[in-house]
Motif scaffolding. Structure first.
Motif, PDB file in Angstrom:
ATOM      1  N   GLY A  35       9.167   1.064   5.658  1.00  0.00           N
ATOM      2  CA  GLY A  35       8.515   2.151   4.937  1.00  0.00           C
ATOM      3  C   GLY A  35       7.746   2.929   5.979  1.00  0.00           C
ATOM      4  N   GLN A  36       6.440   2.765   5.968  1.00  0.00           N
ATOM      5  CA  GLN A  36       5.637   3.345   7.040  1.00  0.00           C
ATOM      6  C   GLN A  36       5.840   2.576   8.342  1.00  0.00           C
ATOM      7  OE1 GLN A  36       3.528   6.028   7.057  1.00  0.00           O
ATOM      8  NE2 GLN A  36       4.334   6.543   5.039  1.00  0.00           N
ATOM      9  N   GLN A  37       6.009   1.284   8.205  1.00  0.00           N
ATOM     10  CA  GLN A  37       6.259   0.453   9.375  1.00  0.00           C
ATOM     11  C   GLN A  37       7.235  -0.641   8.969  1.00  0.00           C
ATOM     12  OE1 GLN A  37       3.120   0.332   7.915  1.00  0.00           O
ATOM     13  NE2 GLN A  37       3.199  -1.725   7.042  1.00  0.00           N
ATOM     14  N   VAL A  38       7.694  -1.343   9.964  1.00  0.00           N
ATOM     15  CA  VAL A  38       8.582  -2.469   9.669  1.00  0.00           C
ATOM     16  C   VAL A  38       7.724  -3.703   9.499  1.00  0.00           C
ATOM     17  CG1 VAL A  38      10.373  -3.950  10.599  1.00  0.00           C
ATOM     18  CG2 VAL A  38      10.559  -1.503  10.850  1.00  0.00           C
ATOM     19  N   ASP A  39       7.789  -4.303   8.329  1.00  0.00           N
ATOM     20  CA  ASP A  39       7.016  -5.521   8.064  1.00  0.00           C
ATOM     21  C   ASP A  39       7.961  -6.700   7.995  1.00  0.00           C
ATOM     22  OD1 ASP A  39       4.569  -4.267   7.830  1.00  0.00           O
ATOM     23  OD2 ASP A  39       4.975  -3.717   5.739  1.00  0.00           O
ATOM     24  N   ILE A  40       7.513  -7.781   8.550  1.00  0.00           N
ATOM     25  CA  ILE A  40       8.299  -9.000   8.442  1.00  0.00           C
ATOM     26  C   ILE A  40       7.499  -9.992   7.617  1.00  0.00           C
ATOM     27  CG2 ILE A  40       9.254 -10.915   9.752  1.00  0.00           C
ATOM     28  CD1 ILE A  40       9.804  -8.740  11.930  1.00  0.00           C
ATOM     29  N   TRP A  41       8.132 -10.503   6.586  1.00  0.00           N
ATOM     30  CA  TRP A  41       7.425 -11.328   5.611  1.00  0.00           C
ATOM     31  C   TRP A  41       7.992 -12.733   5.623  1.00  0.00           C
ATOM     32  CZ3 TRP A  41       4.063  -8.591   2.152  1.00  0.00           C
ATOM     33  CH2 TRP A  41       4.167  -7.192   2.231  1.00  0.00           C
ATOM     34  N   ASP A  42       7.124 -13.653   5.361  1.00  0.00           N
ATOM     35  CA  ASP A  42       7.581 -14.995   5.016  1.00  0.00           C
ATOM     36  C   ASP A  42       7.713 -15.029   3.508  1.00  0.00           C
ATOM     37  OD1 ASP A  42       7.782 -17.767   4.505  1.00  0.00           O
ATOM     38  OD2 ASP A  42       6.928 -18.138   6.495  1.00  0.00           O
ATOM     39  N   LYS A  47       0.841  -1.209   0.000  1.00  0.00           N
ATOM     40  CA  LYS A  47       0.000   0.000   0.000  1.00  0.00           C
ATOM     41  C   LYS A  47       0.869   1.249   0.000  1.00  0.00           C
ATOM     42  CE  LYS A  47      -3.593  -2.376   2.481  1.00  0.00           C
ATOM     43  NZ  LYS A  47      -3.660  -2.975   3.810  1.00  0.00           N
ATOM     44  N   THR A  48       2.041   1.088   0.595  1.00  0.00           N
ATOM     45  CA  THR A  48       2.924   2.258   0.687  1.00  0.00           C
ATOM     46  C   THR A  48       4.277   1.925   0.062  1.00  0.00           C
ATOM     47  OG1 THR A  48       3.609   1.483   2.844  1.00  0.00           O
ATOM     48  CG2 THR A  48       1.876   3.166   2.777  1.00  0.00           C
ATOM     49  N   VAL A  49       5.075   2.956  -0.071  1.00  0.00           N
ATOM     50  CA  VAL A  49       6.413   2.770  -0.646  1.00  0.00           C
ATOM     51  C   VAL A  49       7.305   2.058   0.366  1.00  0.00           C
ATOM     52  CG1 VAL A  49       8.438   3.966  -1.510  1.00  0.00           C
ATOM     53  CG2 VAL A  49       6.171   4.818  -2.060  1.00  0.00           C
ATOM     54  N   TYR A  50       8.037   1.104  -0.130  1.00  0.00           N
ATOM     55  CA  TYR A  50       9.034   0.455   0.731  1.00  0.00           C
ATOM     56  C   TYR A  50      10.370   1.134   0.496  1.00  0.00           C
ATOM     57  CZ  TYR A  50       5.465  -3.132   1.087  1.00  0.00           C
ATOM     58  OH  TYR A  50       4.301  -3.786   1.306  1.00  0.00           O
ATOM     59  N   THR A  51      11.034   1.446   1.578  1.00  0.00           N
ATOM     60  CA  THR A  51      12.298   2.178   1.420  1.00  0.00           C
ATOM     61  C   THR A  51      13.526   1.304   1.691  1.00  0.00           C
ATOM     62  OG1 THR A  51      12.001   2.917   3.680  1.00  0.00           O
ATOM     63  CG2 THR A  51      11.391   4.447   1.927  1.00  0.00           C
ATOM     64  N   GLY A  52      13.301   0.154   2.219  1.00  0.00           N
ATOM     65  CA  GLY A  52      14.463  -0.694   2.489  1.00  0.00           C
ATOM     66  C   GLY A  52      14.057  -2.131   2.676  1.00  0.00           C
ATOM     67  N   ILE A  53      14.991  -3.011   2.522  1.00  0.00           N
ATOM     68  CA  ILE A  53      14.711  -4.433   2.681  1.00  0.00           C
ATOM     69  C   ILE A  53      15.951  -5.125   3.222  1.00  0.00           C
ATOM     70  CG2 ILE A  53      15.363  -4.993   0.292  1.00  0.00           C
ATOM     71  CD1 ILE A  53      13.056  -7.049   0.318  1.00  0.00           C
ATOM     72  N   ASP A  54      15.737  -6.134   4.044  1.00  0.00           N
ATOM     73  CA  ASP A  54      16.862  -6.949   4.488  1.00  0.00           C
ATOM     74  C   ASP A  54      16.375  -8.371   4.724  1.00  0.00           C
ATOM     75  OD1 ASP A  54      19.511  -7.394   5.057  1.00  0.00           O
ATOM     76  OD2 ASP A  54      19.279  -7.042   7.203  1.00  0.00           O
ATOM     77  N   SER A  64       8.482   7.919   8.355  1.00  0.00           N
ATOM     78  CA  SER A  64       8.873   6.797   7.509  1.00  0.00           C
ATOM     79  C   SER A  64      10.255   6.286   7.922  1.00  0.00           C
ATOM     80  CB  SER A  64       8.894   7.222   6.062  1.00  0.00           C
ATOM     81  OG  SER A  64       9.927   8.147   5.868  1.00  0.00           O
ATOM     82  N   ILE A  65      10.387   5.000   7.817  1.00  0.00           N
ATOM     83  CA  ILE A  65      11.613   4.331   8.252  1.00  0.00           C
ATOM     84  C   ILE A  65      12.485   4.151   7.019  1.00  0.00           C
ATOM     85  CG2 ILE A  65      12.509   2.201   9.236  1.00  0.00           C
ATOM     86  CD1 ILE A  65       9.652   2.061  10.615  1.00  0.00           C
ATOM     87  N   SER A  66      13.745   4.543   7.125  1.00  0.00           N
ATOM     88  CA  SER A  66      14.576   4.566   5.928  1.00  0.00           C
ATOM     89  C   SER A  66      15.367   3.269   5.744  1.00  0.00           C
ATOM     90  CB  SER A  66      15.529   5.746   5.976  1.00  0.00           C
ATOM     91  OG  SER A  66      16.321   5.662   7.126  1.00  0.00           O
ATOM     92  N   SER A  67      15.634   2.569   6.816  1.00  0.00           N
ATOM     93  CA  SER A  67      16.457   1.375   6.648  1.00  0.00           C
ATOM     94  C   SER A  67      16.164   0.385   7.766  1.00  0.00           C
ATOM     95  CB  SER A  67      17.929   1.785   6.640  1.00  0.00           C
ATOM     96  OG  SER A  67      18.711   0.814   7.231  1.00  0.00           O
ATOM     97  N   VAL A  68      16.242  -0.857   7.448  1.00  0.00           N
ATOM     98  CA  VAL A  68      16.067  -1.893   8.464  1.00  0.00           C
ATOM     99  C   VAL A  68      17.136  -2.949   8.251  1.00  0.00           C
ATOM    100  CG1 VAL A  68      14.385  -3.206   7.099  1.00  0.00           C
ATOM    101  CG2 VAL A  68      14.386  -3.432   9.570  1.00  0.00           C
ATOM    102  N   LYS A  69      17.707  -3.434   9.349  1.00  0.00           N
ATOM    103  CA  LYS A  69      18.779  -4.425   9.235  1.00  0.00           C
ATOM    104  C   LYS A  69      18.589  -5.525  10.274  1.00  0.00           C
ATOM    105  CE  LYS A  69      21.252  -2.749   5.925  1.00  0.00           C
ATOM    106  NZ  LYS A  69      22.271  -1.710   6.003  1.00  0.00           N
ATOM    107  N   PHE A  70      18.757  -6.752   9.806  1.00  0.00           N
ATOM    108  CA  PHE A  70      18.733  -7.884  10.722  1.00  0.00           C
ATOM    109  C   PHE A  70      20.091  -8.015  11.414  1.00  0.00           C
ATOM    110  CE2 PHE A  70      15.053  -9.597   8.451  1.00  0.00           C
ATOM    111  CZ  PHE A  70      14.348 -10.152   9.507  1.00  0.00           C
ATOM    112  N   ASN A  71      20.050  -8.426  12.654  1.00  0.00           N
ATOM    113  CA  ASN A  71      21.295  -8.727  13.350  1.00  0.00           C
ATOM    114  C   ASN A  71      21.829 -10.055  12.816  1.00  0.00           C
ATOM    115  OD1 ASN A  71      23.239  -9.554  15.247  1.00  0.00           O
ATOM    116  ND2 ASN A  71      22.248  -8.384  16.855  1.00  0.00           N
ATOM    117  N   ALA A  73      14.667   5.869  11.401  1.00  0.00           N
ATOM    118  CA  ALA A  73      13.556   6.586  10.796  1.00  0.00           C
ATOM    119  C   ALA A  73      13.928   8.040  10.577  1.00  0.00           C
ATOM    120  CB  ALA A  73      12.336   6.491  11.688  1.00  0.00           C
ATOM    121  N   SER A  74      13.053   8.720   9.814  1.00  0.00           N
ATOM    122  CA  SER A  74      13.404  10.093   9.465  1.00  0.00           C
ATOM    123  C   SER A  74      13.117  11.064  10.603  1.00  0.00           C
ATOM    124  CB  SER A  74      12.664  10.510   8.204  1.00  0.00           C
ATOM    125  OG  SER A  74      11.284  10.291   8.397  1.00  0.00           O
ATOM    126  N   ASP A  75      12.462  10.605  11.664  1.00  0.00           N
ATOM    127  CA  ASP A  75      12.308  11.509  12.812  1.00  0.00           C
ATOM    128  C   ASP A  75      13.496  11.354  13.768  1.00  0.00           C
ATOM    129  OD1 ASP A  75      11.623   9.022  13.601  1.00  0.00           O
ATOM    130  OD2 ASP A  75       9.892   9.614  14.802  1.00  0.00           O
TER     131      ASP A  75
END
Lengths: 793, 445
Positions: free
Chosen positions: B175-182, B156-163, B198-205, B216-218
């Protein structure tokens, strides 16, 4: 809450009372005639009570119930209870407390006791708590990594990838199964293998090997094994026994053992001779060779460290002496020429051998304990004279009777030689008798030996002739055993060996004289102070005034300053008794200046009672009167100047291009040639400043390369300097150390992917370092793990 | 008679082959070597000079993209494969040994915002400005087959990062939130949100694989736990954090690349103060990546340079730049710890050596020993002024150089002002705030 309950109940009671009072107030209005008297009485009582109630804080009204009247006037309604709250319980409460309503009341009370239910937490708040709990949980989980991280950070070397790929050693069949011969060469090889029935797929065992494996039956194998076991057991028993015997320290036992073994060897040799003469000969040759080797080597002679130490000890220690002798006898045994008794030629050789060596050379000096090996060395002046006298005795001992005839002739010949030698030696001794005392005999001795050898050569012809004669006589002496009977010859040989050594060897007498010398030297070397004290002890008793001057005179050249000071102190301490001063003088001349001052002060304190006018100031003044500060400074400056001036470098080496040695001086030409003259130093900065020393040690050129601030991890200059001092390179370190020192911090394998560290690298023991503090606190944290991933809509 | 003979064992002086080194007998007695320290110092000086002489880190530039390179990804199993996504929606796969592009595909319309490979290296995921998440096969399409993604997820929204998760078939988008997908499902199995920006990057440990970090941008950095499906903690910094990277050897350490020119290394257990503030860049730091050894990280900056920082140092040990390199948007450190890749605005991917003066190729044991020795010497004498001066010496582009100078002046002025303020006010009234704490605005539970 509990505290409030009785309070409330009392309040209730009070309100009930009030009601009663109201009823009472109504009472007078409803008067009845028949009870007038009573009424009057009651009135009176009431009055009293009300009066009583007026004063005092505890205005309590009596709760008395009277008869109820029907006429209740509206005017008589009092307003007493208007201010008070009417309570539900009051309404419900019966006029008379009855048990039927008790339960209802209790329930009501309970309801009242219960608080209102709090509002549910806001969503944010709730989430916050969840987050906090989850965070604490995860960060606690993370703690298990602490030791691993710490270990890796501190590691001297880390090798990546952390998990080294393990080489799986697959069975060769598998490897070969997958592999096929492709190239012509490979195919050829395989063909060959096929032809020879070599295994290809199962190369562990060839058919022959398999067959051989099958050949041995089980019983046979068992039997073999039993045999082997037995043999092993026997061997171990034997070994244990040998070890036990070896540990036995009893010398007697060892001696007996040795003898037994020797006998055994002999017996075997005899048998061998009978059975197989060639083998026996070989054996003999072997022995001969061993003997030669022994002769060549310096084993069992008195040149070793042990032997030398024993030689010194021998004087005081009977044991050591014995040990020495034992060693010498061993040497003798080992170097003894073996003789096969049957072999006539050998015999002759032996005889020749024995004859070749003159007795003079082998002269053994007899002492109380038999021949003392250390005495033989001393061929000095004192022993020379006794040689000729002693020789017959020695011969008597050494020569068996059979040889006497030959011996006599020999004697005559040898005596001649000996005399000639002794004559020559006498002259020599006269020349260098002083050297003898210093024990620098070694070169001379070799000369002597050479002489002896020359003489021996001349003699050998005579002896040969004699030997021939003897053979003609046909008298052949048969020695029963090679080892036992040739004692004399052994002695000779051993002695000759000893003589041949050009090294310095000490005799007992020498050692004794040496000891004496040392003692005397020691006495000389004793500290002059002490010695003087010894000498003075008796003198002091005689004359105190006299005795003080001579030691001073002795000391004068050595310590002028101190004597001055001591003299001064003496002056200061006028009234003191002289002997004590002298006593202290004896030791105080060794003390440094600072101590002296203290000493002086102490002395003055001692003498305060005697001499009170002498102030401390004066004493100090006097004490430092000798110190010339200016002169000291000048001296210091001169030294600094001297140190800073560059010095000539003398590169001449003694012995290069000319003869060298003690007492030889390098020629002036050579010295001139190899002298590198230092350039003239630049004029000192403090040249014209007489009161200043400017140090010129600082090298401006080097400053740019020097560390001028102590770097961070180091706490002291020395630590840093130590690290710098320690060299790393191969020039100063062994290859191994170099490798260790230069091992890199991080090692990576080229072309290998380095994976992140794995969970299994955490040791299970290291997890849960601290107690989970948070879980005790909150009830919400009870099951954070059970929560599942929320499914999004 | 004692006969002394000279006897020499040829083994002690004869070489086995003529290629061998001559055996040099040595006496290690320190009394015989009075000049060991000066000699070693000279060697160290030479070593450090040679290091500078041989410092030629730039290897190659991979060109082919027709827009700025926005994101890159390493192949988990192949060292020579690298993926890159550009601002025009194009994804390229490169072979580093051949230094060429092996595959090109138009993945998205608009930017490729993020790219990541799955943990086994058979496929990769991209997110773009067209609100889609696409999964692609790593191998190219067969002959006659069309280039198509394996899966496409329309969001629904733009995704800004993936890991991608390091061990499971799970990936996370932001993007708007952190989604975890199978990987197998078209809807996220979990969405986590905290705040509205909006969240700009997400990284798994990479070690504790259930933990994620996002920025995030805030201006905040948020940590999440996948197991508990909650955010854990939030730290708000002075300025926006562009991206973060977890240390692959230390589970609780991560580094955040911030807009305020600094990088912050945090211990996730104590977020109120960073472990280290790394400052050398003169413009916003856009990307950061750890070396696989976990000892260093590389950062890409808007100031047209990349820098390598040791994790325990404030200042960088190396700066790489070229004349043509523009704002560096993405950077990666290869898995064998040897090379660094950076993708920049001007459509190029550059390959650098991680160790500028390293000799590539196979080294003989003697070469290795000599290098180790030189390294040790440099380390030993690193406090000596000449050696440290030479080791530190770098040429910089004029812009960066002047900006560094300017910023130094500004910093000094700020410090001076602060000191003056402290000096002229009541003692204790103005607290001294350490540099580490200055940049942290708040920690939100």
């Amino acid at each position: 809450m509990k505290g409030k309950v009785p309070e409330k109940s009392s309040l209730l009671a009070l309100s009930q009372q009030e009601e009663v009072v109201d009823l009472l107030k109504d009472y007078p209005l409803s008067a009845s005639e028949d009870e007038e008297d009573n009424d009057g009485e009651r009135k009176h009582r009431k009055l009293l009570e009300t009066i009583g109630c007026l004063d005092g804080k505890n205005r309590q009204r009596l709760a008395e119930r009277s008869e109820a009247s029907l006429q209740v006037s509206e005017f008589s309604v009092s307003t007493e209870g208007t201010g008070e709250k009417l309570e539900l319980a009051e309404l419900l409460a019966p006029v008379k407390p009855s048990s039927s309503l008790g339960t209802v009341k209790n329930q009501l009370k309970k309801v009242r006791k219960k608080k209102t239910v709090e509002l549910p937490l806001s969503k944010e708040e709730n989430e916050r708590i969840h987050r906090e709990a989850a965070y604490n949980k995860t960060s606690q989980d993370m703690d298990k990594w602490d030791p691993v991280v710490l270990k890796n950070r501190r590691a001297a070397q880390l090798v990546f990838p952390l998990e080294q790929e393990q080489v799986l050693d697959a069975p060769i069949e598998e490897v070969l199964g997958a592999w096929k011969a492709r190239t012509p060469l490979e195919q050829e090889v395989f063909n060959l293998l096929h032809k020879n029935k070599q295994p290809l797929t199962d190369p562990l065992l060839t058919p022959v090997e398999k067959a051989s494996l099958k050949a041995m039956s089980l019983e046979e194998a068992k039997q073999r094994r039993a045999e082997l076991q037995k043999a092993r057991a026997l061997q171990s028993y034997y070994e244990a026994k040998a070890r036990r015997e070896k540990k036995i320290k009893s010398k007697k036992f060892q001696k007996v053992l040795k003898k037994r073994k020797a006998k055994e060897v002999l017996r075997q040799f005899e048998e061998l001779r009978k059975v197989n003469p060639t083998a026996a000969l070989e054996e003999l040759e072997k022995m001969e060779k061993a003997r030669m080797e022994e002769r060549m080597s310096l084993k069992h002679q008195n040149s070793g460290k042990w032997a030398k130490s024993k030689a010194i000890m021998a004087k005081y220690d009977l044991e050591a002496r014995k040990a020495m002798q034992q060693q010498l006898t061993k040497n003798r045994e080992l170097t003894q020429k073996l003789q096969a008794p049957s072999d006539s030629e050998h015999d002759e050789d032996a005889e020749e051998d024995s004859a070749l060596i003159p007795d003079v050379v082998n002269e053994a000096q007899m002492s109380i304990n038999g021949p003392n090996p250390w005495m033989q060395k001393n061929r000095g002046v004192n022993t020379q004279a006794s040689h000729i006298q002693k020789k017959p005795v020695a011969r008597e001992e050494s020569e068996p009777e059979e040889e006497e005839k030959a011996g006599a002739e020999d004697d005559a010949l040898l005596q001649e030689v000996e005399e000639r030698r002794s004559l020559r030696k006498g002259s020599e001794v006269n020349q260098g008798s002083q050297k003898q005392g210093h024990r620098t005999k070694a070169p001379r001795r070799t000369e002597e030996d050479e002489e002896v050898l020359a003489e021996l050569r001349t003699l050998s012809k005579h002896i040969n002739k004699k030997a021939n004669k003897m053979r003609q006589d046909g008298e052949q002496h048969v020695s029963p055993a090679p080892a036992a009977p040739k004692e004399p010859s052994i002695q000779r040989e051993e002695q000759s060996l000893l003589d041949e050594r050009p090294e310095r060897v000490q005799t007992m007498e020498d050692i004794e004289t040496l000891g004496m010398e040392e003692v005397s030297q020691e006495q000389k070397q004793l500290r002059p102070g002490v010695k003087r004290r010894w000498q003075q002890q008796p003198q002091r008793q005689h004359n105190l005034a006299e005795q003080r001057s001579p030691p001073k005179m002795e000391q004068e050249p050595m310590i002028d300053l101190h004597t001055i000071i001591t003299g001064k102190t003496h002056k200061a301490n006028f009234g003191l008794s002289v002997p004590t001063i002298v006593d202290e003088e004896l030791w105080c001349w060794r003390l440094p200046m600072a101590h002296l001052c203290v000493f002086i002060r102490l002395r003055t304190e001692d003498s305060e009672d005697c001499d009170k006018e002498v102030t401390q100031k004066q004493i100090i003044k006097e004490a430092f009167a000798g110190d010339d500060v200016i002169a000291d400074f000048q001296k210091e400056k001169r030294e600094a100047e001297k140190a800073s001036t560059p010095k000539d470098i003398d590169l001449s080496l003694p012995g290069w291009g000319q003869w060298g040695g003690p007492g030889l001086v390098i020629s002036a030409r050579k010295r001139r040639r190899f002298l590198i003259k230092a350039p003239k130093a630049a004029p000192r900065k403090d040249k014209h400043l007489p009161n200043v020393v400017i140090s010129e040690k600082r090298n401006i050129q080097a400053v740019a390369h020097q560390v001028n601030v102590l770097p961070f991890p180091f706490t002291h200059q020395n630590q840093f300097e130590e690290t710098i001092k320690m060299p790393v390179g191969t020039t100063w370190n062994t290859p191994r150390a170099f490798q260790k020192l230069t091992a890199p911090r991080v090692v990576t394998k080229p072309g290998h992917i380095i994976e992140p560290i794995k969970e299994k690298d955490v040791e299970p023991s290291s997890s849960h370092l601290g107690p989970p503090t948070l879980q005790r606190k909150g009830q919400q944290h009870a099951h954070p793990r059970r929560r599942r991933l929320k499914k999004a809509p | 008679m004692k006969v002394k003979m000279l006897s020499r064992n040829p083994d002690h002086y004869v070489r086995e082959t003529k290629l061998d080194l001559q055996r040099v007998p040595r006496n290690y007695d320190p009394a015989l070597h009075p000049f060991e320290v000066p000699r070693e110092y000279t060697r160290a000086l030479n070593a450090v000079k040679l290091e500078r002489v041989f410092a030629k880190p730039f290897l190659t530039s991979l060109d082919g993209h027709r827009d700025g390179v926005n994101c890159m990804a390493k192949h988990p199993k192949s060292l020579s494969t690298v993926l890159s996504g550009a601002c025009d929606g194009e994804v390229r796969i490169w072979n580093l040994t051949k230094r060429e592009c092996i595959r090109t595909l138009q993945a998205h319309e608009g930017f490729v915002r993020g790219i990541c490979t799955d943990f086994c290296g058979t496929s990769f995921f991209t997110v773009g400005d067209d609100k889609t998440v696409k999964q692609w096969k790593m191998d190219g399409p067969e002959y006659g087959e069309e280039e198509e993604p394996l899966h496409t997820i329309l969001g629904k929204t733009v995704y800004t990062g993936i890991d991608h998760h390091w061990k499971k078939d799970i990936f996370a988008t932001c993007g708007q939130q952190v989604d975890i997908w199978d990987e197998q499902r078209t809807s996220p199995i979990c969405s986590m949100t905290w705040g509205l920006d909006s969240i700009s990057s997400v990284k798994f440990n990479p070690i504790e694989t259930n933990i994620l970090g996002s920025c995030a941008s805030d201006r905040n950095i948020v940590l999440y736990d996948m197991r508990q499906a909650t955010p854990l903690k939030k730290v708000i910094l002075d300025m926006r954090t562009n991206t973060l990277c977890w240390n692959p050897m230390e589970a609780f350490i991560f580094t955040a690349a911030n807009e305020d020119y600094n990088l912050y290394t945090f211990d996730m257990r104590s977020l109120d103060e960073p472990v280290k503030v790394h400052m050398d860049h003169v413009s916003a730091v856009l990307d950061v990546d750890y070396s696989p050894t976990g000892k260093e990280f590389v950062s890409a900056s808007f100031d047209k340079s990349i820098r390598i920082f040791p994790i325990d140092r404030i200042h960088s040990r190396e700066v790489y730049h070229t004349k043509r390199m523009q704002h560096v948007i993405s950077v990666k450190w290869t898995s064998d710890n040897k090379y660094i890749l950076c993708g920049s605005d001007e459509m190029n991917i550059r390959l650098w050596k991680a160790n500028a003066s390293e000799k590539l190729g196979v080294l003989t044991s003697r070469e290795k020993a000599a290098l180790n020795y030189n390294q040790k010497l440099k380390e030993k004498f690193k406090y000596h002024p000449q050696i440290s001066r030479i080791a530190r010496h770098r040429h910089l582009p004029k812009t960066i150089y002047s900006q560094i100078k300017e910023q130094r002046i500004m910093k000094e002025a700020r410090q001076r002002k602060e000191m003056n303020r402290i000096k002229h006010s009541k003692p204790g009234s103005i607290p001294f705030v350490p540099e580490k704490k200055k940049h942290i605005v708040a920690v939100v539970k």
